[in-house]
Structures are given as C-alpha cells and as structure tokens.
Enzyme design. Sequence first.
Site, PDB file in Angstrom:
ATOM      1  N   TYR A  23       0.656  -1.197   0.099  1.00 16.73           N
ATOM      2  CA  TYR A  23       0.082  -0.028  -0.125  1.00 16.73           C
ATOM      3  C   TYR A  23       1.057   1.135  -0.124  1.00 16.73           C
ATOM      4  O   TYR A  23       0.684   2.143  -0.743  1.00 16.73           O
ATOM      5  CB  TYR A  23      -0.879   0.018   1.491  1.00 16.73           C
ATOM      6  CG  TYR A  23      -1.639   1.138   1.626  1.00 16.73           C
ATOM      7  CD1 TYR A  23      -2.987   1.739   0.679  1.00 16.73           C
ATOM      8  CD2 TYR A  23      -1.113   2.179   2.461  1.00 16.73           C
ATOM      9  CE1 TYR A  23      -3.736   2.713   1.024  1.00 16.73           C
ATOM     10  CE2 TYR A  23      -2.113   3.419   2.785  1.00 16.73           C
ATOM     11  CZ  TYR A  23      -3.273   3.415   1.870  1.00 16.73           C
ATOM     12  OH  TYR A  23      -3.772   4.814   2.190  1.00 16.73           O
ATOM     13  N   HIS A  27       1.568   4.301  -3.083  1.00 13.03           N
ATOM     14  CA  HIS A  27       1.231   5.893  -2.584  1.00 13.03           C
ATOM     15  C   HIS A  27       2.706   6.612  -3.213  1.00 13.03           C
ATOM     16  O   HIS A  27       2.590   7.858  -2.587  1.00 13.03           O
ATOM     17  CB  HIS A  27       0.859   6.016  -1.403  1.00 13.03           C
ATOM     18  CG  HIS A  27      -0.511   5.716  -1.311  1.00 13.03           C
ATOM     19  ND1 HIS A  27      -1.375   4.720  -1.215  1.00 13.03           N
ATOM     20  CD2 HIS A  27      -1.598   6.738  -1.264  1.00 13.03           C
ATOM     21  CE1 HIS A  27      -2.464   4.745  -1.041  1.00 13.03           C
ATOM     22  NE2 HIS A  27      -2.736   5.917  -1.207  1.00 13.03           N
ATOM     23  N   TYR A  46      -5.158  17.455   2.238  1.00 17.57           N
ATOM     24  CA  TYR A  46      -5.428  16.045   2.327  1.00 17.57           C
ATOM     25  C   TYR A  46      -4.204  15.564   2.689  1.00 17.57           C
ATOM     26  O   TYR A  46      -3.397  15.500   1.933  1.00 17.57           O
ATOM     27  CB  TYR A  46      -6.088  15.348   1.220  1.00 17.57           C
ATOM     28  CG  TYR A  46      -6.313  14.081   1.070  1.00 17.57           C
ATOM     29  CD1 TYR A  46      -6.836  13.360   2.063  1.00 17.57           C
ATOM     30  CD2 TYR A  46      -6.459  13.182  -0.224  1.00 17.57           C
ATOM     31  CE1 TYR A  46      -7.346  12.082   2.028  1.00 17.57           C
ATOM     32  CE2 TYR A  46      -6.723  11.935  -0.011  1.00 17.57           C
ATOM     33  CZ  TYR A  46      -7.455  11.338   1.032  1.00 17.57           C
ATOM     34  OH  TYR A  46      -7.545  10.171   1.117  1.00 17.57           O
ATOM     35  N   TRP A  82      -8.733   4.051  -9.559  1.00 14.16           N
ATOM     36  CA  TRP A  82      -7.765   3.942  -8.413  1.00 14.16           C
ATOM     37  C   TRP A  82      -8.273   3.159  -7.183  1.00 14.16           C
ATOM     38  O   TRP A  82      -7.707   2.536  -6.631  1.00 14.16           O
ATOM     39  CB  TRP A  82      -7.525   5.671  -7.956  1.00 14.16           C
ATOM     40  CG  TRP A  82      -6.824   5.664  -6.568  1.00 14.16           C
ATOM     41  CD1 TRP A  82      -6.929   5.792  -5.462  1.00 14.16           C
ATOM     42  CD2 TRP A  82      -5.245   5.727  -6.770  1.00 14.16           C
ATOM     43  NE1 TRP A  82      -6.109   5.746  -4.626  1.00 14.16           N
ATOM     44  CE2 TRP A  82      -4.833   5.691  -5.344  1.00 14.16           C
ATOM     45  CE3 TRP A  82      -4.204   5.814  -7.583  1.00 14.16           C
ATOM     46  CZ2 TRP A  82      -3.416   5.902  -4.826  1.00 14.16           C
ATOM     47  CZ3 TRP A  82      -3.125   5.687  -7.370  1.00 14.16           C
ATOM     48  CH2 TRP A  82      -2.365   5.842  -5.918  1.00 14.16           C
TER      49      TRP A  82
END
Length: 112
Positions: A23, A27, A46, A82
């Site tokens: 993960y 990113h 964000y 995504w």
Amino acid sequence: MSGATTQRVCFLLQLKPDRVEDYLQAHQEVWPEMLEALRAAGWGNYSLFLRPADGLVVGYLETDDFALAQQRMAQTEINAKWQAGMAQYFVGGSQADPDEQITPLAEYFHLA
C-alpha cells in the site's frame, strides 16, 4: 475552498496487515490525474497517516462540502480506477471501494 465554511474531515480505514508495505509503495507515485481530480473535487490539505503495526490509516482533509466532494470524486473515471486498485489492500475491500468506507469522525474540539 472559500475558507468561511471549511469542514475538517478525519476518517479511519483498516489495511490488511500483510499488505501495508505494498500500500505504501502504491502511494509513492499517486497518478497526476488522481491528484488533479481530488483538487478539482474540493479535497484540500489532504493527508494520510499510518500506524504500521496494525495497518490503521487515518485520513484528514479540508473541504467546503464533504458530501459534495465525495460525490464529485465518485463521478470521475480516474477515481473508479484508483479505488479498484486500492481495494486489495483494505480489510473488507471486496464489499466496497475504500472511499465508500469513509465515515467521518465527529470533531468535538479544535484549537485555531
């Protein structure tokens, strides 16, 4: 974002403990089209935080209208792609896309 009615949104998601590293790797290079879609939809400031020991993800963003920002993202093709790719990393990922699992936490204190 106008700033006058900015909502601060915090949420939790749960990664599969054995997929945390994958993960994080995913990113390292978020698609530019995804970043632009988030900005255009109203997702500002964000951030994602991780507790690696158990895969707890804490998300934070600021927006004028979170429900509208979510709706705008849901209407984009890039978000669908995504989320389909990200679902494999999350607990319960087969039931819903990760962004459909977002339930904002209640804000009860803020020091400006």
